[in-house]
Design an enzyme around this catalytic site. Structure first.
Site, short mmCIF file in Angstrom:
data_model
loop_
_atom_site.label_atom_id
_atom_site.label_comp_id
_atom_site.label_asym_id
_atom_site.label_seq_id
_atom_site.Cartn_x
_atom_site.Cartn_y
_atom_site.Cartn_z
N THR A 159 1.10 -1.23 0.01
CA THR A 159 -0.06 0.13 0.02
C THR A 159 0.94 0.92 0.10
OG1 THR A 159 -0.28 0.32 1.72
CG2 THR A 159 -1.76 -1.12 1.48
N LYS A 185 4.70 -6.73 3.67
CA LYS A 185 4.15 -6.15 3.32
C LYS A 185 3.90 -5.10 4.64
CE LYS A 185 0.40 -3.43 2.92
NZ LYS A 185 -0.05 -2.60 3.25
N THR A 196 -2.84 -2.78 7.45
CA THR A 196 -2.00 -4.15 8.25
C THR A 196 -0.79 -4.53 7.66
OG1 THR A 196 -3.83 -4.32 6.29
CG2 THR A 196 -2.38 -6.19 6.51
N GLU A 284 6.96 5.09 8.14
CA GLU A 284 6.60 5.93 7.76
C GLU A 284 6.88 6.76 8.33
OE1 GLU A 284 2.23 4.59 6.77
OE2 GLU A 284 2.03 5.74 8.87
N SER A 412 -5.53 10.96 2.36
CA SER A 412 -4.99 9.62 1.61
C SER A 412 -6.22 8.54 0.80
CB SER A 412 -4.34 8.42 2.85
OG SER A 412 -5.02 8.66 3.68
#
Lengths: 412, 412
Positions: A159, A185, A196, A284, A412
């Site tokens: 993602t 991921k 996730t 992030e 987003s």
């Protein structure tokens, strides 16, 4: 969604990952949420093979997690296929979400010629949005197995990841050399609108489901369960593992403590730690990779709790972002952990330097040396809490303006 | 240390706070760490009076917390004075820190003509730096009691606070009207290099120590223990309360459940909630004040845990900073809290709008209405988890670039 720059902590290139005998996969562009990129991964075995799954401890699990738990009771069973979509987590979607999963499982089972209970599902993306199965169903007839490589597979489940994540190892079981290959991921326990952490591990070892789940739980406990980006636990976290038993001569192994699995256990753990580190490296906004070692705790679990108290402290993560050797905040985090620690005997190291012991700053402490360590990309914190023999290592990243930008500035 | 702009959530002005009969205070500039501002607060009573204290649950308590716990066993006792310094927390300072405290308590006791065990101490500031008592001792002879006002007192205990914090109420006890006045400091559970949330509450009610501590614990439980800025618990958090019994006619009250205390209990809670909200309003980088109401939980404590899971979630705090009505993240936080909640029956409101129920988004959900609420300065989140009768409200602020700047960009 803004396009995110590749993490400065990313590895140079995607590793060379060997195929796993008996397990094939395909990817597709469904266009369900993203345009111009693969967003569907289909994994298949020739027939139902031993499988194991470890899932989020969230009490608000996604529809896919509910589904997987039903087809893998106690985490173990047999699977012939796994279908994964990226862009929509199908979480908190009520009865429609469950129905959608049933539709997908039935359709993929029909495509593979197995029963729906041999299909596992995983979804990653927005929480609370209904998932329309139509674009995914439409992609099934065109799936071209064995035409994609592992890097494409890793991209198909991404993602907001800024790089695809894969790892592999070989292990000896009796006379055989087997392969263990995994992809994952995630760039946070949960993403901006995109839930996730997912991982898929494939091997051609011949291991029964009840042994496979024990091995997987143990390895996850020391890898994925020891990382944090932001302390937020997703509704969809899932690690699924398949063991084909293809191209090997050893008889199926049914107990995780069988000594023939010693090397496999070590290599599986290595693969999972490698993948877990990659998730942290894609945290992030991350600029630094942080290793936190706790020793001298009452137990391994106490050490892990103390490690996470440090790893999840916004004040420690921001200090590290600012290259500030502010070790007083480590004292604070140990103190708030609730775990036993001897304030007047504990020791703290930053990098190789002993900065505190016996309840006070070390007399030889050099702020210049500490600051120099903090300017590096890899930060090491070691705390010995001086009450026992428990030890654990956890990994995290720093908390930067990039994290705020990704999660607050962009819609987003 | 950069000078921080006054929080946009600050009240217009410092409230008018009445004096508390029987309790006096003085402030001083010691120059110990800060220049050109008051940094020492001395509180005194005519003689040892009933007192109570509630302290950090950190297992790495500061030397001042250790000292207070020794003079207020089980949180209750009698005090004639409190001495507070700002700029150095005297935490993790080993034997030297304890010795320093003994020196300060003895000197202040001699100054007041009482015994050292009638003196409480509080320190706020850097962790791990030795505290030199000399500048504080030097200030004692010049203390001019009754020459400072409450606003100066609140300023004297500040570190990175951007505004002084005070609150007051009057309460009826029998035929008397008593005053309750408090000040506090803090703009995070812990500050950049500057630990501590401190509060000092004074009243002229006549209440015995054992009743006072019960009242204080109850009020703290519903005020200071229900706020969070960044989930980090300081080594030095202390709330101290004095009850002089001056200028009143009611006999000393020795039980917290005495019905004569009904109004006092309510007013004390109101003062503490007011102060606690001010701490949140001065949260580092805060732009929005967030009220999180949890209902339908198994118990009050379960509701509080769920509330804090939401209040401490970096993803929710950043979404709010970005005015993003990303309620899927609320589902995530409820799920990670570990407390019982019925995914398929819970309800979520943002402001007045019901956004989710029965395990899915509400059919009438309007993103525009939700976004409009999120653009305001006061954000209200209500979650009914649909399993019981437990309820609790917690308060927090958003997580912004300002928080990162204060904690990472500046060296304090």
């Amino acid at each position: 969604m803004a396009v995110l720059a590749r993490s400065p902590l990313a590895p140079d290139h995607f590793p060379d990952l060997p195929p796993v005998p008996g397990i094939a996969f395909a990817v597709a562009e469904t266009g369900a949420r993203y345009k111009g990129r693969v967003d569907l991964l289909a994994i298949r075995a020739e027939k139902p093979i031993p499988a194991a799954g470890v899932f989020t401890r969230s009490l608000m699990p996604s529809a896919a997690v509910d589904w997987c738990k039903s087809v893998l009771p106690d985490g173990a069973g047999h699977l012939a296929g796994i279908l994964v979509n990226a862009g929509n987590a199908n979480a908190f979607t009520g009865k429609a979400g469950a129905l959608c999963n049933e539709t997908l499982a039935r359709a993929y089972a029909a495509h593979l010629g197995c029963t729906p209970d041999a299909i596992a599902l995983a979804s990653t993306g927005v929480i609370g949005e209904p998932l329309d199965p139509a674009p995914l169903l439409a992609a099934l007839p065109g799936l071209a197995f064995n035409s994609a490589d592992w890097e494409q597979a890793a991209r198909a489940i991404s993602t907001t990841d800024t790089f695809p994540k894969g790892a592999s190892a070989r292990a000896r079981i009796d006379g055989d050399e087997v392969v263990i290959t995994g992809i994952a991921k995630g760039s946070g326990m949960i993403q901006p609108d995109m839930a996730t952490m997912l991982g898929f591990i494939c091997t051609n070892a011949a291991i029964a489901p009840e042994a496979l789940i024990d091995l997987l739980r143990e390895a996850v406990g020391q890898s994925f369960n020891r990382i944090t980006v932001d302390s937020d636990t997703s509704t969809s976290d899932s690690i699924l593992m398949l063991a084909s038993g293809c191209g090997v001569t050893h008889a199926p192994i049914s107990r995780a403590d069988d000594p023939r699995l010693d090397d496999f256990r070590r290599q599986l753990k290595a693969v999972l730690i490698d993948l877990a580190h990659q998730v942290v490296r894609d945290g992030e906004g991350a600029q630094k990779f942080i290793t936190i070692r706790i020793t001298g705790a009452e137990s391994e679990s106490a050490a892990q709790i103390i490690g996470f108290a440090i790893a999840n402290s916004p004040l420690i993560k921001t200090a590290i972002a600012g290259c500030d050797p502010n070790w007083g905040r480590i004292i604070m985090a140990v103190g708030k952990s609730g775990q036993k620690a001897d304030r007047d005997r504990l020791k703290i190291w930053l990098g190789d330097q002993l900065v505190a012991e016996d309840g006070a700053r070390h007399p030889a402490y050099s702020e210049a040396i500490a600051a120099s360590h903090m300017r590096g990309q890899n930060i090491a914190i070691h705390v010995d809490v001086a009450v026992g023999e428990g030890a654990a290592t956890v990994w995290t990243c720093d908390l930067t303006h990039g994290y705020i930008s990704i999660n607050a500035d962009y819609r987003s």
